[in-house]
Design a protein around this motif. Structure first.
Motif, mmCIF file in Angstrom:
data_model
loop_
_atom_site.group_PDB
_atom_site.id
_atom_site.type_symbol
_atom_site.label_atom_id
_atom_site.label_comp_id
_atom_site.label_asym_id
_atom_site.label_seq_id
_atom_site.Cartn_x
_atom_site.Cartn_y
_atom_site.Cartn_z
ATOM 1 N N ASN A 152 0.851 -1.187 0.000
ATOM 2 C CA ASN A 152 0.000 0.000 0.000
ATOM 3 C C ASN A 152 0.883 1.231 0.000
ATOM 4 N N VAL A 153 0.343 2.323 -0.506
ATOM 5 C CA VAL A 153 1.104 3.576 -0.459
ATOM 6 C C VAL A 153 0.122 4.719 -0.315
ATOM 7 N N HIS A 154 0.448 5.733 0.458
ATOM 8 C CA HIS A 154 -0.361 6.954 0.472
ATOM 9 C C HIS A 154 0.396 8.126 1.109
ATOM 10 N N TRP A 155 -0.178 9.323 0.922
ATOM 11 C CA TRP A 155 0.365 10.500 1.601
ATOM 12 C C TRP A 155 -0.147 10.450 3.031
ATOM 13 N N MET A 156 0.749 10.342 3.978
ATOM 14 C CA MET A 156 0.354 10.187 5.379
ATOM 15 C C MET A 156 0.566 11.501 6.130
ATOM 16 N N ASP A 157 -0.455 11.923 6.880
ATOM 17 C CA ASP A 157 -0.320 13.125 7.706
ATOM 18 C C ASP A 157 0.717 12.869 8.795
ATOM 19 N N ILE A 158 1.561 13.839 9.019
ATOM 20 C CA ILE A 158 2.603 13.666 10.030
ATOM 21 C C ILE A 158 2.183 14.279 11.366
ATOM 22 N N SER A 159 2.305 13.475 12.418
ATOM 23 C CA SER A 159 2.075 13.951 13.780
ATOM 24 C C SER A 159 2.850 13.034 14.717
ATOM 25 N N ARG A 160 2.863 13.397 15.982
ATOM 26 C CA ARG A 160 3.628 12.570 16.921
ATOM 27 C C ARG A 160 2.988 11.198 17.170
ATOM 28 N N ASP A 161 1.766 10.995 16.668
ATOM 29 C CA ASP A 161 1.089 9.711 16.863
ATOM 30 C C ASP A 161 1.539 8.625 15.894
ATOM 31 N N LEU A 162 2.385 8.990 14.937
ATOM 32 C CA LEU A 162 2.819 7.998 13.943
ATOM 33 C C LEU A 162 3.501 6.824 14.621
ATOM 34 N N LEU A 201 5.628 3.941 13.163
ATOM 35 C CA LEU A 201 6.192 3.420 11.917
ATOM 36 C C LEU A 201 7.183 2.295 12.164
ATOM 37 N N TYR A 202 7.545 1.634 11.070
ATOM 38 C CA TYR A 202 8.523 0.537 11.095
ATOM 39 C C TYR A 202 9.883 1.025 11.619
ATOM 40 N N ALA A 203 10.575 0.137 12.315
ATOM 41 C CA ALA A 203 11.955 0.399 12.782
ATOM 42 C C ALA A 203 12.033 1.777 13.458
ATOM 43 N N SER A 204 13.110 2.541 13.199
ATOM 44 C CA SER A 204 13.204 3.868 13.824
ATOM 45 C C SER A 204 12.772 4.974 12.865
ATOM 46 N N HIS A 205 11.873 4.661 11.936
ATOM 47 C CA HIS A 205 11.467 5.655 10.954
ATOM 48 C C HIS A 205 10.780 6.870 11.568
ATOM 49 N N SER A 206 10.046 6.679 12.684
ATOM 50 C CA SER A 206 9.398 7.861 13.298
ATOM 51 C C SER A 206 10.449 8.875 13.768
ATOM 52 N N ASP A 207 11.598 8.400 14.207
ATOM 53 C CA ASP A 207 12.667 9.318 14.630
ATOM 54 C C ASP A 207 13.151 10.167 13.453
ATOM 55 N N PHE A 208 13.251 9.543 12.281
ATOM 56 C CA PHE A 208 13.697 10.304 11.101
ATOM 57 C C PHE A 208 12.640 11.348 10.736
ATOM 58 N N ILE A 209 11.370 10.942 10.812
ATOM 59 C CA ILE A 209 10.275 11.861 10.466
ATOM 60 C C ILE A 209 10.263 13.049 11.438
ATOM 61 N N ALA A 210 10.545 12.777 12.713
ATOM 62 C CA ALA A 210 10.580 13.863 13.704
ATOM 63 C C ALA A 210 11.649 14.897 13.335
ATOM 64 N N LYS A 211 12.745 14.436 12.774
ATOM 65 C CA LYS A 211 13.813 15.374 12.365
ATOM 66 C C LYS A 211 13.366 16.232 11.180
ATOM 67 N N VAL A 212 12.555 15.635 10.303
ATOM 68 C CA VAL A 212 12.029 16.392 9.154
ATOM 69 C C VAL A 212 11.076 17.483 9.654
ATOM 70 N N VAL A 213 10.261 17.121 10.628
ATOM 71 C CA VAL A 213 9.314 18.074 11.226
ATOM 72 C C VAL A 213 10.068 19.266 11.834
ATOM 73 N N ALA A 214 11.141 18.968 12.543
ATOM 74 C CA ALA A 214 11.927 20.039 13.172
ATOM 75 C C ALA A 214 12.473 20.988 12.104
ATOM 76 N N LYS A 215 12.866 20.425 10.993
ATOM 77 C CA LYS A 215 13.429 21.225 9.909
ATOM 78 C C LYS A 215 12.386 22.149 9.286
ATOM 79 N N HIS A 216 11.157 21.663 9.141
ATOM 80 C CA HIS A 216 10.107 22.452 8.482
ATOM 81 C C HIS A 216 9.235 23.214 9.470
ATOM 82 N N ASN A 217 9.499 23.033 10.754
ATOM 83 C CA ASN A 217 8.683 23.656 11.798
ATOM 84 C C ASN A 217 7.189 23.404 11.564
ATOM 85 N N SER A 218 6.868 22.149 11.313
ATOM 86 C CA SER A 218 5.477 21.787 11.024
ATOM 87 C C SER A 218 4.823 21.167 12.250
#
Ligand code: RP5
Ligand code: MG
Ligand code: MG
Length: 280
Positions: A249-259, A261-278
């Protein structure tokens, strides 16, 4: 760096037949003495003699150059020099409760790349949506659902021998999120042209160890995660997604702290959030 997902009781993809010794948090580091530590050894039989996998470590023709670029196989770790104990490379983060290679192809580091493709969430009038609580814009990323564990993840994959990481990032995104392996030549060319252009500018988010459930004491995942952001939502943000290869499956997933995800992927996403201040 700490790992948790690679200490869960059952080793993935083995129908709960392969068990890890339970390693308590405080006994993860190798320098903490644990004399009775004697985990099982497991290397999946299906990786035997695969072209992408190493042979058994005692194979007389196997002369790995640990901690080095070994021909076109990168055996260097982003975590610094790893130890070799009785022939076996040692997981740089610590104990996992299992020896062998599990389902991983390489002894030591198994290198991957993770493309984190983002856009802003927009309403029907194409206005960027804010979260009502944080008043911050909501970021979305292209998430795939993995065939192996059913978890949602970044569409990453292994770096092939000799492959540039920039190529792995594009190839895995095209295979798992655009299904180019099953599209016709014209479609594939269109995807490739779009991705070549869009993936030209990325920002490195993370480089290092991944807390992947497949890791063992002697084999582990490492990655380079790169963010490609479609700020206007007019390029990849509009491209039709289609799951392929090891994605179901694939889709555009809304990003929030509730994600979750597999392995440590949520940690990587958190770094992206910090970069975009989202919103998080
Ligand atoms: C994870 O496994 C990496 O972060 C990457 O997303 C993935 C690579 O393995 P495959 O998707 O090829 O199984 O550790
Ligand atoms: Mg793949
Ligand atoms: Mg993959």
């Amino acid at each position: 760096m700490f790992h948790r997902k690679c200490r869960s009781q059952f080793y993935p993809r083995t129908n709960k037949t392969v068990l890890r010794i339970q390693v308590p948090d405080e006994k993860v580091p190798w320098n903490i003495k644990w004399e009775e530590y004697n985990p099982a050894t497991f290397t999946a039989s299906h990786i035997d003699r695969q072209p992408w996998a190493d042979p058994v470590i005692t194979d007389s023709n196997f002369h790995p150059q640990w901690n080095k670029a070994d021909g076109n196989i990168n055996r260097k770790s982003y975590m610094g020099e790893y130890q070799i104990v009785d022939l076996f490379p040692l997981n740089p983060v610590g104990r996992t409760g299992l020896r062998g290679r599990g389902v991983l192809g390489r002894w030591g580091p198994n290198h991957a790349a993770d493309p984190i493709v983002t856009r802003w969430k927009r309403d029907e009038s194409l206005k960027v949506e804010l979260n009502p609580d944080t008043r911050k814009p909501i970021l979305q990323f292209v998430a795939i659902q993995r065939r192996d564990t059913g978890e949602w993840a970044i569409p990453g994959g292994m770096v092939d021998p000799g492959e540039m990481i920039t190529s792995t990032l594009k190839r895995e995104f095209m295979e798992e999120a655009l299904n180019v392996l099953e599209s016709d030549t014209a479609e594939r060319e269109k995807s490739k042209a779009m991705i070549d252009k869009f993936f030209d500018e990325g920002e490195e988010i993370y480089r290092g160890y991944v807390d992947d459930p497949r890791n063992t004491d002697n084999a582990w995942m490492e990655t380079v995660a790169v963010n490609f952001h479609d700020d206007s939502g007019t390029s990849v943000g509009q491209f039709p997604l289609c799951a392929g290869d090891d994605a179901v499956n694939v889709h555009w997933m809304d990003i929030s702290r509730d994600l979750a995800l597999y392995a440590s992927h949520s940690d990587f996403i958190a770094k992206v959030v910090a970069k975009h201040n989202s919103h998080w």
